[in-house]
Design an enzyme around this catalytic site. Structure first.
Site, PDB file in Angstrom:
ATOM      1  N   ASP A 144       5.629   3.690 -11.181  1.00 21.24           N
ATOM      2  CA  ASP A 144       5.068   2.571 -10.428  1.00 21.24           C
ATOM      3  C   ASP A 144       5.682   1.249 -10.851  1.00 21.24           C
ATOM      4  OD1 ASP A 144       3.370   4.211  -9.009  1.00 21.24           O
ATOM      5  OD2 ASP A 144       1.765   4.075 -10.482  1.00 21.24           O
ATOM      6  N   ARG A 220     -11.603  -0.330   1.022  1.00 21.25           N
ATOM      7  CA  ARG A 220     -11.937   0.863   0.230  1.00 21.25           C
ATOM      8  C   ARG A 220     -10.741   1.179  -0.653  1.00 21.25           C
ATOM      9  NH1 ARG A 220     -16.030   0.180   1.757  1.00 21.25           N
ATOM     10  NH2 ARG A 220     -17.663   1.541   2.542  1.00 21.25           N
ATOM     11  N   ARG A 223     -10.158   0.970  -8.512  1.00 25.16           N
ATOM     12  CA  ARG A 223     -10.023  -0.279  -9.285  1.00 25.16           C
ATOM     13  C   ARG A 223      -8.699  -0.283 -10.049  1.00 25.16           C
ATOM     14  NH1 ARG A 223     -13.150  -2.559 -14.211  1.00 25.16           N
ATOM     15  NH2 ARG A 223     -13.112  -4.777 -13.768  1.00 25.16           N
ATOM     16  N   VAL A 267     -12.609   6.415   2.827  1.00 28.31           N
ATOM     17  CA  VAL A 267     -12.628   6.143   4.265  1.00 28.31           C
ATOM     18  C   VAL A 267     -11.186   6.213   4.769  1.00 28.31           C
ATOM     19  CG1 VAL A 267     -13.100   4.340   5.985  1.00 28.31           C
ATOM     20  CG2 VAL A 267     -14.680   4.679   4.072  1.00 28.31           C
ATOM     21  N   LEU A 269      -7.698   5.715   6.827  1.00 36.20           N
ATOM     22  CA  LEU A 269      -7.066   4.470   7.298  1.00 36.20           C
ATOM     23  C   LEU A 269      -7.445   4.204   8.761  1.00 36.20           C
ATOM     24  CD1 LEU A 269      -3.686   5.006   5.473  1.00 36.20           C
ATOM     25  CD2 LEU A 269      -5.182   3.023   5.151  1.00 36.20           C
ATOM     26  N   ARG A 289      -1.050   0.544   0.820  1.00 35.72           N
ATOM     27  CA  ARG A 289      -2.023   0.221   1.869  1.00 35.72           C
ATOM     28  C   ARG A 289      -1.499  -0.831   2.862  1.00 35.72           C
ATOM     29  NH1 ARG A 289      -5.272  -0.663  -1.478  1.00 35.72           N
ATOM     30  NH2 ARG A 289      -6.993   0.812  -1.267  1.00 35.72           N
TER      31      ARG A 289
HETATM   32  N1  UDP Z   1      -7.216   4.851   0.539  1.00 34.12           N
HETATM   33  C1  UDP Z   1      -7.797   5.160   1.736  1.00 34.12           C
HETATM   34  N2  UDP Z   1      -9.148   5.291   1.786  1.00 34.12           N
HETATM   35  C2  UDP Z   1      -9.928   5.110   0.709  1.00 34.12           C
HETATM   36  C3  UDP Z   1      -9.325   4.802  -0.523  1.00 34.12           C
HETATM   37  C4  UDP Z   1      -7.959   4.672  -0.575  1.00 34.12           C
HETATM   38  O1  UDP Z   1      -7.127   5.310   2.761  1.00 34.12           O
HETATM   39  O2  UDP Z   1     -11.151   5.237   0.837  1.00 34.12           O
HETATM   40  C5  UDP Z   1      -5.740   4.731   0.476  1.00 34.12           C
HETATM   41  C6  UDP Z   1      -5.349   3.279   0.324  1.00 34.12           C
HETATM   42  O3  UDP Z   1      -5.130   2.672   1.549  1.00 34.12           O
HETATM   43  C7  UDP Z   1      -4.098   3.351  -0.524  1.00 34.12           C
HETATM   44  C8  UDP Z   1      -4.235   4.650  -1.278  1.00 34.12           C
HETATM   45  O4  UDP Z   1      -5.262   5.396  -0.660  1.00 34.12           O
HETATM   46  O5  UDP Z   1      -2.963   3.371   0.270  1.00 34.12           O
HETATM   47  C9  UDP Z   1      -4.572   4.444  -2.750  1.00 34.12           C
HETATM   48  O6  UDP Z   1      -5.573   3.474  -2.855  1.00 34.12           O
HETATM   49  P1  UDP Z   1      -6.081   2.947  -4.245  1.00 34.12           P
HETATM   50  O7  UDP Z   1      -6.952   1.770  -4.001  1.00 34.12           O
HETATM   51  O8  UDP Z   1      -6.695   4.067  -5.011  1.00 34.12           O
HETATM   52  O9  UDP Z   1      -4.769   2.546  -5.033  1.00 34.12           O
HETATM   53  P2  UDP Z   1      -3.688   1.423  -4.730  1.00 34.12           P
HETATM   54  O10 UDP Z   1      -2.427   2.196  -4.482  1.00 34.12           O
HETATM   55  O11 UDP Z   1      -4.094   0.586  -3.588  1.00 34.12           O
HETATM   56  O12 UDP Z   1      -3.620   0.652  -6.009  1.00 34.12           O
END
Ligand code: UDP
Length: 396
Positions: A144, A220, A223, A267, A269, A289
């Site tokens: 990452d 959604r 953290r 939830v 997308l 996201r």
């Molecule tokens: N995600 C989603 N629905 C949820 C939670 C997460 O579609 O209820 C997707 C979110 O859009 C992202 C990915 O899962 O692309 C990972 O989200 P998270 O917040 O865990 O990590 P991020 O990569 O944003 O730090």
């Protein structure tokens, strides 16, 4: 003397109020505009001004067939290497990423790949280019985090990473998740993956007319960064303004990881598209996201401006999304949301511009084009003869 001064003041006052620069009709328009301006708070006027200025300064960018919107990013990332890339520079960062080699139009890789789905998401894009690519060595970082921080006194070295902040000299490449991998959540157990499929599915979900969307903020996610906390806390104060909740991710151990409350259900997308205002935050690095949210034709609130992927600079604040400070307080977030609740036409205008930019210029063919231009320009910088590395295994 006093009476002369009195007449002078009267004359100047009359001259100013009946200035020859505005005839009576113009003056009426000016007065009406001033009256309208006065109806709004100082904060609202600042936002109106920022939006107006942003739209006035904006020249739309169309990729056509050559991903031209993103060329400045490739050039900026390769600029530190303009004097050329020596073999020693690659050797110095050999263990910071996965070693690939293109040799005689074939792709080779070191045997072990830390994240197989990520490697596969990279290889998918290189495979169709092999015919046209010259020999080259590549160190591709599938973690990452970017690697070459300007402030750590590290020697300059070319390493490819999917996202970075201005502190890093990594060369950005389109993330594996355009094809495969990406965070695996229970809704997407094999990873977010396949951007072109998301484009199709989200386009359907975005059919919901603007007036039918809920006039509410929505988020959604887990953290992965505490920058998200204020939005979650605002939602706990006022669920009618914003519904923002933490979900579990693989690192979840206790409710401390969801800010003291049980994790919410995930939830999809597509479901996000039911809301008018969608929030994007950085996670560990840039969050995948972001690009998806635009496809909903909802208004994207993008928090923080440090973390970037290759396409971020083509999106302009106040034209394509609402910029939010990374340390925005609950009150500041509330004020922004309430501004757009009051100014629904502006919200829709920015939402549509954001959708158009991503829909028309972030197609899979643009991603492929970016890879092609990036690798061709990179290869030109190599100042040594590439020799076949026998430790690598053939991929394609
Ligand atoms: N995600 C989603 N629905 C949820 C939670 C997460 O579609 O209820 C997707 C979110 O859009 C992202 C990915 O899962 O692309 C990972 O989200 P998270 O917040 O865990 O990590 P991020 O990569 O944003 O730090």
């Amino acid at each position: 003397m006093v009476s002369k001064l009195f007449f002078l003041i009267i004359f100047v006052t009359c001259y100013i109020s009946v200035s020859p620069e505005c005839d009576s009709e113009q003056c009426q328009v000016q007065e009406d505009e001033e009256e309208v301006q006065n109806l709004y708070s100082k904060g609202d006027n600042v936002i109106f001004q920022q939006i107006n200025e942003a739209f006035e300064a904006y020249t739309p960018c169309q990729n056509g067939n050559n991903c031209s919107c993103y060329l400045p990013v490739i050039n900026a990332d390769l600029k530190p290497f303009s004097k050329g890339i020596q073999k020693e520079m690659l050797m110095a960062i050999r263990d910071r990423g996965t070693k690939y080699q293109i040799f005689n139009h074939k792709l080779y890789r070191e045997k072990d790949c830390l994240f197989p789905a990520r490697c596969s998401g990279v290889e998918y894009f290189i495979k169709p280019l092999l015919e046209k690519l010259p020999d080259m060595d590549l160190i591709i970082n599938c973690r990452d985090w970017p690697q070459i921080n300007k402030n750590w006194g590290m020697p300059l070295a070319p390493i490819f990473s999917f996202s970075k902040t201005p502190d890093y000299l990594d060369i950005m490449y389109p993330a594996w998740s355009f094809w495969e991998g990406g965070p695996a959540i229970s809704l997407y157990p094999t990873g977010l993956g396949k951007w072109d499929e998301h484009r199709k599915r989200l386009t359907k979900a975005a059919d919901l007319p603007w007036d039918k969307k809920l006039k509410k903020g929505f988020f959604r996610g887990s953290r992965t960064s505490s920058e998200r906390d204020n939005l979650i806390l605002l939602s706990r104060d006022d669920m009618s303004l914003v519904d923002a909740q933490y979900t579990k991710n693989q690192a979840w151990k206790s409710i401390a990881d969801t800010l003291g409350q049980e994790p919410a259900s995930e939830v999809s997308l597509e479901e996000h598209c039911k809301y008018k205002y969608l929030f994007n935050y950085r996670g560990v690095a840039a969050s995948f996201r972001f690009k998806h949210l635009f496809l909903c034709k909802s208004l994207v609130f993008h928090v923080g401006d440090e973390w970037k992927e290759f396409f971020y600079d083509s999106l302009k604040p106040w034209v394509h999304y609402v910029p939010v400070k990374s340390d925005a307080s609950k009150q500041e977030i509330r004020e922004l949301l309430e501004f757009f609740q009051r100014n629904d036409d502006l919200a829709q205008k920015i939402a549509e511009a954001g959708h158009e930019q991503i829909w028309s210029n972030l197609r899979i063919k643009d991603v492929k084009c970016y890879w092609r231009k990036l690798l061709l320009k990179y290869a030109k910088l190599l100042k040594y003869k590439v020799e076949k590395d026998k430790d690598l295994i053939p991929i394609y």
